[in-house]
Scaffold this active site. Structure first.
Site, PDB file in Angstrom:
ATOM      1  N   THR A 152       0.875  -1.181   0.000  1.00 52.04           N
ATOM      2  CA  THR A 152       0.000   0.000   0.000  1.00 52.04           C
ATOM      3  C   THR A 152       0.906   1.223   0.000  1.00 52.04           C
ATOM      4  O   THR A 152       2.120   1.101   0.192  1.00 52.04           O
ATOM      5  CB  THR A 152      -0.883   0.040   1.266  1.00 52.04           C
ATOM      6  OG1 THR A 152      -0.047   0.191   2.424  1.00 52.04           O
ATOM      7  CG2 THR A 152      -1.725  -1.226   1.420  1.00 52.04           C
TER       8      THR A 152
ATOM      9  N   ALA B  99       3.102  -1.338   4.829  1.00 48.00           N
ATOM     10  CA  ALA B  99       2.379  -0.152   5.310  1.00 48.00           C
ATOM     11  C   ALA B  99       3.402   0.973   5.442  1.00 48.00           C
ATOM     12  O   ALA B  99       4.429   0.808   6.109  1.00 48.00           O
ATOM     13  CB  ALA B  99       1.733  -0.447   6.650  1.00 48.00           C
TER      14      ALA B  99
ATOM     15  N   VAL C  40       7.307  -2.538   7.186  1.00 41.48           N
ATOM     16  CA  VAL C  40       7.267  -1.077   7.280  1.00 41.48           C
ATOM     17  C   VAL C  40       7.912  -0.467   6.038  1.00 41.48           C
ATOM     18  O   VAL C  40       9.074  -0.742   5.726  1.00 41.48           O
ATOM     19  CB  VAL C  40       7.978  -0.589   8.565  1.00 41.48           C
ATOM     20  CG1 VAL C  40       7.987   0.933   8.617  1.00 41.48           C
ATOM     21  CG2 VAL C  40       7.297  -1.173   9.802  1.00 41.48           C
ATOM     22  N   LYS C  41       7.109   0.335   5.335  1.00 35.83           N
ATOM     23  CA  LYS C  41       7.591   0.944   4.089  1.00 35.83           C
ATOM     24  C   LYS C  41       8.190   2.308   4.421  1.00 35.83           C
ATOM     25  O   LYS C  41       7.542   3.151   5.056  1.00 35.83           O
ATOM     26  CB  LYS C  41       6.401   1.079   3.123  1.00 35.83           C
ATOM     27  CG  LYS C  41       6.754   1.001   1.670  1.00 35.83           C
ATOM     28  CD  LYS C  41       5.485   0.834   0.843  1.00 35.83           C
ATOM     29  CE  LYS C  41       5.771   0.966  -0.636  1.00 35.83           C
ATOM     30  NZ  LYS C  41       4.536   1.031  -1.421  1.00 35.83           N
ATOM     31  N   VAL C  42       9.424   2.492   3.995  1.00 36.69           N
ATOM     32  CA  VAL C  42      10.198   3.670   4.390  1.00 36.69           C
ATOM     33  C   VAL C  42      10.729   4.356   3.130  1.00 36.69           C
ATOM     34  O   VAL C  42      11.254   3.676   2.234  1.00 36.69           O
ATOM     35  CB  VAL C  42      11.402   3.232   5.276  1.00 36.69           C
ATOM     36  CG1 VAL C  42      12.253   4.414   5.683  1.00 36.69           C
ATOM     37  CG2 VAL C  42      10.920   2.459   6.501  1.00 36.69           C
TER      38      VAL C  42
END
Ligand code: G3P
Length: 220
Positions: free
Chosen positions: A27, A56, A82-84
């Site tokens: 996402t 996310a 965790v999207k960074v």
């Protein structure tokens, strides 16, 4: 190659999941904004539908704030990644997430140099945006090839997750390049199953099936 769906829409994620081809979900804030629902709630629902990595994205841009937000997202479900963003502060956070055992997807990657640094920082996934590279008159697939080659040359465990996929050719090229995964919009997933010769062939089989005589009923 793993196939992820790039979506924040539960209905289309469910539909793609029921086709049996989905390994995970990605996402981003733009996708989630379309639904207008709280991020944590949507991510929790997605994790109930798909048993695989669910990316996310944080919206913080400073290391400590990224860490706080990412740890909260990671608490939602064991499958959350965790999207960074690929910025200096993001890489600092990725290094700490890796030490804590929190998986990361480093996003907004547009160069092989950026991808190399993300791998050094300990990213679980790197997301080269092939469609957006093409939009800027570059060659998105060449970027994927470069990253796959560099990671193989040095044995980095970071997985290449081809993103910003716009059409079926991107999907096939990502597989040929050795990308570990590709994330596809629902529209592209639907395009992948379609072939005009399949439709013509099926119509012919169904028409011919009507000509097959029924078995005679058995007499008692
Ligand atoms: O996964 C990243 C993707 O959502 C970006 O796609 O089509 O907005 O460039 P696009």
């Amino acid at each position: 190659m793993k196939v992820f769906i790039d979506s924040g829409d539960i209905a289309e994620i469910r539909e793609a999941q029921s086709m049996g081809v989905i390994d995970g979900v990605t996402t981003n804030p733009s996708l989630l904004a379309k639904g207008g629902r709280p991020t944590k709630q949507v991510i929790a629902e997605i994790c109930e539908v798909v048993d695989g990595p669910v990316s996310a994205e944080v919206v913080a841009v400073e290391r400590d704030a990224i860490l706080r937000e990412g740890r909260e997202l990671a608490k939602i479900h064991r499958n959350v990644v965790v999207k960074v963003p690929l910025i200096d502060e993001g890489l600092k956070a990725v290094r700490i997430f890796a030490a804590e055992g929190i998986k990361t997807n480093v996003t907004l990657c547009f160069s092989a140099a950026q991808a190399l640094l993300a791998a050094k920082a300990g990213a679980t996934y790197i997301s080269p945006f092939v469609g957006r590279v093409d939009d800027a008159a570059g060659d998105g697939m060449e970027l994927v090839l470069q990253i796959v080659t560099i990671y193989r040359n040095y044995g980095f465990p970071t997985q290449v997750l081809t993103a910003s996929v716009r059409h079926p050719v991107h999907f096939v090229q990502a597989a040929l390049a050795g990308s570990h995964a590709a994330t596809l919009p629902f529209k592209v997933i639907k395009q992948l199953t379609r072939h005009p010769l399949t439709d013509v062939g099926l119509a012919q089989f169904l028409a011919d099936a009507k000509k097959i005589p029924e078995m005679a009923p058995r007499t008692p």
